[in-house]
Structure formats: structure tokens, C-alpha cells
Design an enzyme around this catalytic site. Structure first.
Site, PDB file in Angstrom:
ATOM      1  N   GLU A  67      35.628  62.456  48.349  1.00 16.09           N
ATOM      2  CA  GLU A  67      36.939  61.808  48.514  1.00 16.09           C
ATOM      3  C   GLU A  67      37.694  62.463  49.670  1.00 16.09           C
ATOM      4  OE1 GLU A  67      38.935  59.256  47.258  1.00 16.09           O
ATOM      5  OE2 GLU A  67      40.436  60.085  48.629  1.00 16.09           O
ATOM      6  N   GLY A  93      37.904  51.120  49.771  1.00 18.34           N
ATOM      7  CA  GLY A  93      38.928  50.097  49.858  1.00 18.34           C
ATOM      8  C   GLY A  93      38.357  48.770  50.343  1.00 18.34           C
ATOM      9  N   HIS A 116      48.790  51.072  10.792  1.00 20.50           N
ATOM     10  CA  HIS A 116      48.137  52.380  10.576  1.00 20.50           C
ATOM     11  C   HIS A 116      46.776  52.167   9.940  1.00 20.50           C
ATOM     12  CE1 HIS A 116      47.609  56.606   9.760  1.00 20.50           C
ATOM     13  NE2 HIS A 116      47.249  56.270   8.525  1.00 20.50           N
ATOM     14  N   GLY A 120      35.529  26.192  53.577  1.00 23.80           N
ATOM     15  CA  GLY A 120      36.667  25.372  53.988  1.00 23.80           C
ATOM     16  C   GLY A 120      37.333  25.996  55.201  1.00 23.80           C
ATOM     17  N   VAL A 152      34.170  62.956  56.050  1.00 23.31           N
ATOM     18  CA  VAL A 152      32.794  62.476  56.160  1.00 23.31           C
ATOM     19  C   VAL A 152      32.414  62.364  57.634  1.00 23.31           C
ATOM     20  CG1 VAL A 152      31.265  60.510  55.693  1.00 23.31           C
ATOM     21  CG2 VAL A 152      32.903  61.269  53.943  1.00 23.31           C
ATOM     22  N   ASP A 205      44.041  38.652  46.953  1.00 17.41           N
ATOM     23  CA  ASP A 205      43.649  39.790  47.796  1.00 17.41           C
ATOM     24  C   ASP A 205      43.907  39.547  49.277  1.00 17.41           C
ATOM     25  OD1 ASP A 205      42.700  40.997  45.504  1.00 17.41           O
ATOM     26  OD2 ASP A 205      40.668  41.337  46.260  1.00 17.41           O
TER      27      ASP A 205
HETATM   28  P1  FAD Z   1      38.239  36.579  45.446  1.00 22.01           P
HETATM   29  O1  FAD Z   1      37.937  36.845  44.019  1.00 22.01           O
HETATM   30  O2  FAD Z   1      37.635  37.463  46.461  1.00 22.01           O
HETATM   31  O3  FAD Z   1      37.789  35.078  45.712  1.00 22.01           O
HETATM   32  C1  FAD Z   1      37.805  34.511  46.962  1.00 22.01           C
HETATM   33  C2  FAD Z   1      36.828  33.363  46.984  1.00 22.01           C
HETATM   34  O4  FAD Z   1      37.056  32.596  48.160  1.00 22.01           O
HETATM   35  C3  FAD Z   1      35.361  33.785  47.026  1.00 22.01           C
HETATM   36  O5  FAD Z   1      34.614  33.042  46.097  1.00 22.01           O
HETATM   37  C4  FAD Z   1      34.928  33.457  48.452  1.00 22.01           C
HETATM   38  O6  FAD Z   1      33.566  33.114  48.539  1.00 22.01           O
HETATM   39  C5  FAD Z   1      35.806  32.250  48.722  1.00 22.01           C
HETATM   40  N1  FAD Z   1      36.047  31.983  50.144  1.00 22.01           N
HETATM   41  C6  FAD Z   1      36.471  32.828  51.099  1.00 22.01           C
HETATM   42  N2  FAD Z   1      36.647  32.170  52.278  1.00 22.01           N
HETATM   43  C7  FAD Z   1      36.326  30.889  52.036  1.00 22.01           C
HETATM   44  C8  FAD Z   1      36.320  29.728  52.827  1.00 22.01           C
HETATM   45  N3  FAD Z   1      36.713  29.732  54.097  1.00 22.01           N
HETATM   46  N4  FAD Z   1      35.913  28.565  52.260  1.00 22.01           N
HETATM   47  C9  FAD Z   1      35.529  28.527  50.951  1.00 22.01           C
HETATM   48  N5  FAD Z   1      35.533  29.577  50.157  1.00 22.01           N
HETATM   49  C10 FAD Z   1      35.940  30.761  50.682  1.00 22.01           C
HETATM   50  N6  FAD Z   1      40.454  43.521  39.547  1.00 22.01           N
HETATM   51  C11 FAD Z   1      40.978  43.611  38.304  1.00 22.01           C
HETATM   52  O7  FAD Z   1      42.095  43.144  38.093  1.00 22.01           O
HETATM   53  N7  FAD Z   1      40.281  44.192  37.296  1.00 22.01           N
HETATM   54  C12 FAD Z   1      39.055  44.719  37.461  1.00 22.01           C
HETATM   55  O8  FAD Z   1      38.446  45.224  36.535  1.00 22.01           O
HETATM   56  C13 FAD Z   1      38.478  44.654  38.756  1.00 22.01           C
HETATM   57  N8  FAD Z   1      37.252  45.152  38.980  1.00 22.01           N
HETATM   58  C14 FAD Z   1      36.714  45.067  40.233  1.00 22.01           C
HETATM   59  C15 FAD Z   1      35.460  45.631  40.442  1.00 22.01           C
HETATM   60  C16 FAD Z   1      34.898  45.578  41.703  1.00 22.01           C
HETATM   61  C17 FAD Z   1      33.540  46.180  41.919  1.00 22.01           C
HETATM   62  C18 FAD Z   1      35.589  44.913  42.764  1.00 22.01           C
HETATM   63  C19 FAD Z   1      34.970  44.800  44.116  1.00 22.01           C
HETATM   64  C20 FAD Z   1      36.829  44.353  42.551  1.00 22.01           C
HETATM   65  C21 FAD Z   1      37.413  44.438  41.281  1.00 22.01           C
HETATM   66  N9  FAD Z   1      38.679  43.919  41.035  1.00 22.01           N
HETATM   67  C22 FAD Z   1      39.228  44.029  39.784  1.00 22.01           C
HETATM   68  C23 FAD Z   1      39.454  43.245  42.088  1.00 22.01           C
HETATM   69  C24 FAD Z   1      39.326  41.728  41.929  1.00 22.01           C
HETATM   70  O9  FAD Z   1      37.961  41.368  41.983  1.00 22.01           O
HETATM   71  C25 FAD Z   1      40.095  41.027  43.036  1.00 22.01           C
HETATM   72  O10 FAD Z   1      41.422  41.487  43.050  1.00 22.01           O
HETATM   73  C26 FAD Z   1      40.117  39.522  42.792  1.00 22.01           C
HETATM   74  O11 FAD Z   1      38.810  39.006  42.775  1.00 22.01           O
HETATM   75  C27 FAD Z   1      40.923  38.812  43.890  1.00 22.01           C
HETATM   76  O12 FAD Z   1      40.923  37.458  43.638  1.00 22.01           O
HETATM   77  P2  FAD Z   1      41.087  36.394  44.821  1.00 22.01           P
HETATM   78  O13 FAD Z   1      41.078  35.069  44.150  1.00 22.01           O
HETATM   79  O14 FAD Z   1      42.227  36.756  45.664  1.00 22.01           O
HETATM   80  O15 FAD Z   1      39.793  36.572  45.735  1.00 22.01           O
HETATM   81  P1  NAI Z   2      40.481  52.264  46.321  1.00 15.77           P
HETATM   82  O1  NAI Z   2      41.583  51.988  47.254  1.00 15.77           O
HETATM   83  O2  NAI Z   2      40.732  52.207  44.855  1.00 15.77           O
HETATM   84  O3  NAI Z   2      39.887  53.715  46.615  1.00 15.77           O
HETATM   85  C1  NAI Z   2      39.395  54.075  47.861  1.00 15.77           C
HETATM   86  C2  NAI Z   2      39.299  55.589  47.916  1.00 15.77           C
HETATM   87  O4  NAI Z   2      38.552  55.927  49.061  1.00 15.77           O
HETATM   88  C3  NAI Z   2      40.656  56.266  48.055  1.00 15.77           C
HETATM   89  O5  NAI Z   2      40.754  57.304  47.126  1.00 15.77           O
HETATM   90  C4  NAI Z   2      40.674  56.747  49.495  1.00 15.77           C
HETATM   91  O6  NAI Z   2      41.426  57.903  49.675  1.00 15.77           O
HETATM   92  C5  NAI Z   2      39.203  57.000  49.734  1.00 15.77           C
HETATM   93  N1  NAI Z   2      38.802  56.929  51.136  1.00 15.77           N
HETATM   94  C6  NAI Z   2      39.155  56.012  52.063  1.00 15.77           C
HETATM   95  N2  NAI Z   2      38.536  56.256  53.237  1.00 15.77           N
HETATM   96  C7  NAI Z   2      37.761  57.350  53.038  1.00 15.77           C
HETATM   97  C8  NAI Z   2      36.867  58.072  53.856  1.00 15.77           C
HETATM   98  N3  NAI Z   2      36.639  57.726  55.118  1.00 15.77           N
HETATM   99  N4  NAI Z   2      36.247  59.157  53.339  1.00 15.77           N
HETATM  100  C9  NAI Z   2      36.447  59.537  52.055  1.00 15.77           C
HETATM  101  N5  NAI Z   2      37.285  58.863  51.228  1.00 15.77           N
HETATM  102  C10 NAI Z   2      37.920  57.792  51.697  1.00 15.77           C
HETATM  103  O7  NAI Z   2      39.295  51.271  46.759  1.00 15.77           O
HETATM  104  P2  NAI Z   2      37.954  50.841  46.043  1.00 15.77           P
HETATM  105  O8  NAI Z   2      37.563  51.801  44.985  1.00 15.77           O
HETATM  106  O9  NAI Z   2      37.011  50.528  47.154  1.00 15.77           O
HETATM  107  O10 NAI Z   2      38.357  49.501  45.328  1.00 15.77           O
HETATM  108  C11 NAI Z   2      38.959  48.449  46.074  1.00 15.77           C
HETATM  109  C12 NAI Z   2      39.951  47.736  45.257  1.00 15.77           C
HETATM  110  O11 NAI Z   2      39.297  46.895  44.313  1.00 15.77           O
HETATM  111  C13 NAI Z   2      40.842  48.628  44.403  1.00 15.77           C
HETATM  112  O12 NAI Z   2      41.910  49.173  45.124  1.00 15.77           O
HETATM  113  C14 NAI Z   2      41.321  47.666  43.392  1.00 15.77           C
HETATM  114  O13 NAI Z   2      42.377  46.942  43.928  1.00 15.77           O
HETATM  115  C15 NAI Z   2      40.124  46.776  43.179  1.00 15.77           C
HETATM  116  N6  NAI Z   2      39.396  47.208  41.983  1.00 15.77           N
HETATM  117  C16 NAI Z   2      40.031  47.169  40.782  1.00 15.77           C
HETATM  118  C17 NAI Z   2      39.403  47.585  39.652  1.00 15.77           C
HETATM  119  C18 NAI Z   2      40.143  47.585  38.378  1.00 15.77           C
HETATM  120  O14 NAI Z   2      41.208  47.000  38.327  1.00 15.77           O
HETATM  121  N7  NAI Z   2      39.627  48.196  37.326  1.00 15.77           N
HETATM  122  C19 NAI Z   2      38.014  48.039  39.659  1.00 15.77           C
HETATM  123  C20 NAI Z   2      37.453  48.079  40.996  1.00 15.77           C
HETATM  124  C21 NAI Z   2      38.135  47.649  42.081  1.00 15.77           C
END
Ligand code: FAD
Ligand code: NAI
Length: 485
Positions: free
Chosen positions: A223, A291, A464, A132, A257, A332
Site C-alpha cells: 500500500e 482504484g 435478544h 451505444g 512501487v 461510477d
Molecule cells: P457499471 O456497473 O460499471 O455498469 C456500466 C455498464 O455500462 C457496463 O455493463 C458496461 O459494459 C456498459 N457500458 C459502458 N459503456 C457503454 C456503451 N458506450 N454502450 C453500452 N454499454 C456501455 N459496490 C458496492 O456497492 N458494493 C460492493 O460490494 C462492491 N463490490 C465491488 C467489487 C469489485 C471487485 C469491484 C470492481 C467493484 C465493486 N463495487 C461494489 C463497485 C460497483 O461495482 C460499482 O460502483 C457499480 O457497478 C457502478 O455501477 P454503474 O451502473 O455506474 O456502472
Molecule cells: P480503493 O480506492 O478502495 O483503494 C485503492 C488503494 O490503492 C488505496 O489505498 C490507495 O492508497 C492505493 N494506491 C493507489 N495507487 C497506489 C500505488 N501506485 N501503489 C500502492 N498503492 C496505491 O480502490 P479499489 O480497491 O481498486 O476499489 C475501487 C473501488 O471499487 C472502491 O473505491 C469502491 O468504490 C469499489 N468497491 C467497493 C466494494 C465494496 O463496496 N465492498 C468492494 C470493491 C470495490
């Protein structure tokens, strides 16, 4: 949905609300808007392996859901390998079929994709599979072009942007998803690597590092920051680090790094350690988890003058309004924590605001969970934040070691920690490292949402034997009167 001849050029489908993005922010906003009586379209471009729609965004496809599926499988393996014997269970010839584990994860993902498509049907949300983008502002709304298998023109009075985020790459080292992996590739590794490197010991680094360590990989996380999990309460982070060290998850802090080279033998990462010494880490694969960056690729924000900030996030006010009338953004792609439940809360609140109601998101009570073992979960302020803010507080902790259920489970690592205002006793933060912290934190969120005091929790009857008794005991500890420790 109405179909109208728009400005005499093409037929546009008209909606009250168009949501772009079908992740947790977008699909939940669409459902809530439909519940409130609006005609709603949701546009999402994510494709499954067959090119079909896969709504649910990062969370469902390459985030929360698949990572938790792999964490569960690998934890079962870890338990069978190292802990079943304590229960008198002996196993011979234990093996791990990684392709089956990955296939199971894919099934879980598909169940979630299908579930969202079902919810769209149930709530009469029109789903469009494609990208979109803004075409232009029109009278009383905006024209959105959808490019997918078919081209469509939609017109919406209100637009909700929920386009999510993408993994951040290291400068000069793009993801190839074979050797240098983002979260996407990290969830598709087909065999246990002998040596796995990760850069970034944040949430993804710890969760993904744990999965592959449990399955037998030699895992090293590099890290950049000198402190481990800087956003987590220091006492909790220290306890977690002790547990990870014991498990053999290697985490090197304070590194810089340098050059990363890929070749037939794998990946070679040059870095300087905390002492300033030059080092090289060789690995079969590298996961970069440093990140995520907001995603507006393809939205064509220039067409309508949508304001972005210097990080590329869509600029919004406290209520998710963008600089354009009738255009909102959630999840996000805007400021705030990148968490699925935060995106969902904003999605609901925006739909309700469009309906003239008072949508509500309390940023002070958004819980965080890291699904490692032990799990880490928290809500509210850390001890270091309270000190920095000059708040006078009382702290109470209770170790799982002293909890009967944790002992019966055989999982006594960690503690519950309460922080309460020194004068009013209002709970200011709750921090947990230990078994089922992800579930236990919900009680603390409810308590803080209702502005409870630690005494309120201390006076509530908890079943409990349950892990939740550790929560009650930590609340009692604020007043120095634990009963079981
Ligand atoms: P997204 O989930 O990224 O969805 C955006 C959607 O928009 C996608 O489907 C994309 O294809 C679509 N889109 C983008 N641009 C367009 C366009 N122009 N037209 C049509 N479609 C489009 N968060 C937690 O709370 N708990 C967790 O355990 C957790 N685990 C995670 C593990 C990993 C490995 C990662 C990477 C993230 C994790 N997160 C977790 C973070 C979580 O996934 C995100 O915060 C969440 O998905 C954000 O939701 P959103 O709807 O903003 O975006
Ligand atoms: P993060 O922000 O959690 O961690 C990134 C880490 O990378 C930080 O500790 C930072 O200091 C380090 N870093 C950044 N640049 C670096 C560099 N050049 N060299 C070495 N270290 C460096 O980001 P991450 O793990 O990628 O996850 C992204 C986001 O996805 C999270 O912040 C979270 O919002 C979401 N997420 C949530 C989960 C959950 O809720 N359980 C699970 C996975 C992701």
C-alpha cells in the site's frame, strides 16, 4: 416504442428515455423510468462467455456479486478449517475444489444477469445489446447509435448515461489478466496461487486478498499510503488491522512501487519500503487494485459536446444533470463514491426528475461496507473528520466481546462506535467492525436519515440475543450508561 423515419435517412426507434449502460445505475434508472410511464430503452454492451447479453455491469459481472460469492465460499472453507473444531465438529481430508467454487460464482452471476433481463421484460424496457454512442443532437432529443450484432439507430428525448468505470492500471504495467490481474482476472483465478501479491490495500485489495489467503495463498498487499484505510474511522481501522495481522494477511504500508517484471516464474515487484529500503516481492500472480477510472470509451461525447472533467468523469450538477439539456449521468462515471447502491439511488432520482418529481439522494447517509472478516461498515463522519471540521461530539463504543449473540456465534472481534453531536445528540456517524456489520449498518442509516439522536436508538427495544444489541449498547455508551459492559 415508436419507429420513425428520422430526417429522411434511416429508420430510428424512438423512446422517451434511452439509458446507456445496464449496471446498477443504468438498469435501475430504466426500470424506474418505465414504472413512471415512459417508453424506455436500455443499451448495454457487456458480453457473457458465449457472447450473449450480460446486463448488470461491473457490479454483477466482475464486482459486487462475484466477489461476495467467492468471499462466502472461502469463508466457509476458513470456518471448516479453523473454527468448526470449537463447535465439536471434526472433519477429515478437507479440500477445496477451486474450479467448483468459481463455477458456482459464475452461476450466481448468471442468475443475476437473467434476473435483470426478466425485470426488463416485466417492466417493458426495450433492451439493446451493443455499444451505444452519441451520433448527434436532433430536434427534441439525441440520436444514439447501437453497434452490436445488429446496427440500430435510436432517438431519445432524454438520455441517461451510466457507463460505469474500469480498473486503473499502474503506468507501464497493463493488465494481461494472466499474471497481472484487474478485478476481472482476480475473480477468475483457477487454482490457489502459492504466493499472491496485491498493490493497493483498499476495498478490492482487502476483499480479494482475504479470499485467497483463506484458501491457503501467502498474500502480501503493498500500500502506498502510510496509514491503513485512511477513509475509515481510525479506531475501527486499527481494530480491523489487528484482526488481519492475526489472520496472516500481510499488509505493508508506505511503500513506493517500482519496476514490475513478468516472466515464466511469475511476477517480480521492486519497491521501496516505509524505511526507504529497496525490496523485491516475488509472486505467482499480482492483483492491481489501486482504484477505478470513469468510463466513457465508445460514448463519442465529442459528437454532442458532452463535458468531462480532468479525471474523465462526466461533469454533473448535484442532480445528475450534464452540460447538455436532457442528458443525465449517474453512478461510477460521475463524481462521488463508486458504489452500486449510490449508482442505484442516482438512477431512481434521475428517472423521477425526468418525470417532474423530486428525486432525492442523501450523500451524507450512503453506507460503506468492506466484506472482509471481520466486516467493516460505516455511515456518516469519522472521528478524525469531526475533529477536522471543529464539531463538538460525544463518542460511545461497545465491543462484540460483551454481546451474548456474538459469543454464541464464536465471533467476538470488533465493536460498534457511535458519534453524536455534543449538544443536540444527533447521530453524526456510526462505525462498525465485526460480525454482520454489513447488515447492522442499515439501522444506523435509517436513524441518520431520520436525524435521530443516540438516545433514540438507546430507547428502542432490540431483540435478544442479537448482534443489534451491540448497536443499542454503543448508543447507550454515548451517555456513558452501557448495561452489559
Ligand atoms: P457499471 O456497473 O460499471 O455498469 C456500466 C455498464 O455500462 C457496463 O455493463 C458496461 O459494459 C456498459 N457500458 C459502458 N459503456 C457503454 C456503451 N458506450 N454502450 C453500452 N454499454 C456501455 N459496490 C458496492 O456497492 N458494493 C460492493 O460490494 C462492491 N463490490 C465491488 C467489487 C469489485 C471487485 C469491484 C470492481 C467493484 C465493486 N463495487 C461494489 C463497485 C460497483 O461495482 C460499482 O460502483 C457499480 O457497478 C457502478 O455501477 P454503474 O451502473 O455506474 O456502472
Ligand atoms: P480503493 O480506492 O478502495 O483503494 C485503492 C488503494 O490503492 C488505496 O489505498 C490507495 O492508497 C492505493 N494506491 C493507489 N495507487 C497506489 C500505488 N501506485 N501503489 C500502492 N498503492 C496505491 O480502490 P479499489 O480497491 O481498486 O476499489 C475501487 C473501488 O471499487 C472502491 O473505491 C469502491 O468504490 C469499489 N468497491 C467497493 C466494494 C465494496 O463496496 N465492498 C468492494 C470493491 C470495490
Amino acid at each position: 416504442m415508436k419507429v420513425a423515419c428520422f430526417q429522411g435517412f434511416h429508420m430510428s426507434k424512438q423512446f422517451d428515455v434511452i439509458v446507456i449502460g445496464g449496471g446498477p445505475g443504468g438498469y435501475i434508472a430504466a426500470i424506474r423510468a418505465a414504472q413512471l410511464g415512459f417508453s424506455v430503452a436500455c443499451v448495454d454492451e457487456w458480453k457473457n462467455d458465449k457472447g450473449g447479453p450480460a446486463p448488470g455491469g461491473t457490479c454483477t459481472n466482475v464486482g459486487c456479486i462475484p466477489s461476495k460469492a467467492l468471499l462466502q465460499s472461502s469463508e466457509h472453507f476458513e470456518q471448516a478449517n479453523h473454527h468448526f473444531a470449537d463447535h465439536g465438529i471434526s472433519l477429515k481430508d478437507l479440500s477445496m475444489d477451486v474450479s467448483k467454487m468459481v463455477a458456482r460464482k459464475d452461476t450466481v452471476v448468471k442468475q443475476n444477469n437473467d434476473g435483470i433481463l426478466y425485470l426488463f421484460k416485466k417492466n417493458k424496457v426495450s433492451f439493446f445489446h451493443g455499444r451505444g454512442s452519441f451520433a448527434k443532437a436532433v430536434e427534441g432529443g439525441y440520436e444514439i447509435l447501437v453497434s452490436g450484432a445488429r446496427e440500430e439507430s435510436l432517438v431519445g428525448k432524454q438520455i441517461v448515461l451510466a457507463t460505469g468505470s474500469n480498473a486503473r492500471a499502474l503506468p507501464g504495467t497493463p493488465f494481461d489478466e494472466k499474471l497481472v490481474l484487474s478485478n476481472d482476472g482476480a475473480l477468475r483465478i483457477g487454482a490457489v496461487p502459492k504466493k499472491l501479491a496485491l498493490i493497493g490495500s483498499g476495498v478490492i485489495g482487502l476483499e480479494m486478498g482475504s479470499v485467497w489467503r483463506r484458501l491457503g495463498a501467502d498474500v502480501t498487499i503493498l500500500e502506498g499510503l502510510p496509514t491503513f484505510l485512511g477513509a475509515v474511522d481510525e479506531q475501527i481501522a486499527k481494530e480491523a488491522k489487528k484482526a488481519f495481522d492475526k489472520q496472516g494477511l500481510k499488509i505493508e504500508l508506505g511503500v513506493k512501487v517500482g519496476e514490475i517484471q513478468t516472466g515464466e516464474a511469475g511476477v517480480s515487484i521492486a519497491y521501496t519500503n516505509a524505511k526507504g529500503e529497496a525490496q523485491t516481492l516475488e509472486a505467482d500472480k499480482l492483483i492491481v487494485s489501486i482504484g477505478r477510472v470513469p468510463n466513457t470509451i465508445g460514448l463519442n461525447p465529442e459528437a454532442v459536446g458532452l463535458a468531462l472533467d480532468e479525471r474523465g468523469a462526466i461533469v454533473v450538477d448535484g442532480e445528475c444533470r450534464t452540460n447538455l439539456p436532457g442528458v443525465w449521468a449517474v453512478g461510477d462515471v460521475v463524481r462521488g463514491p463508486m458504489l452500486a447502491h449510490k449508482a442505484e439511488e442516482e438512477g431512481v432520482a434521475v428517472a423521477e426528475r425526468i418525470a417532474g418529481q423530486h428525486g432525492h439522494v442523501n450523500f451524507n447517509t450512503i453506507p460503506w461496507v468492506i466484506y472482509t472478516s471481520p466486516e467493516i461498515a460505516w455511515v456518516g463522519r469519522t472521528e478524525q473528520q469531526l475533529k477536522a471540521d471543529g464539531v463538538k461530539y460525544k463518542a460511545g463504543t461497545f465491543p462484540f466481546m460483551a454481546n451474548g449473540r456474538a459469543r454464541a456465534l464464536g465471533d467476538t472481534t470488533g465493536m460498534v462506535k457511535f458519534l453524536a453531536d455534543a449538544v443536540s445528540d444527533e447521530i453524526l456517524g456510526v462505525h462498525i467492525v465485526g460480525p454482520m456489520a454489513s447488515e447492522l449498518i442499515a439501522e444506523a442509516v435509517v436513524a441518520m436519515e431520520f436525524r435521530a439522536s443516540s438516545e433514540d436508538i438507546a430507547r428502542i427495544c432490540h431483540a435478544h440475543p442479537s448482534l443489534s444489541e451491540a448497536t443499542k449498547e454503543a448508543a447507550l455508551a454515548v451517555d456513558k450508561r452501557t448495561l452489559n459492559f
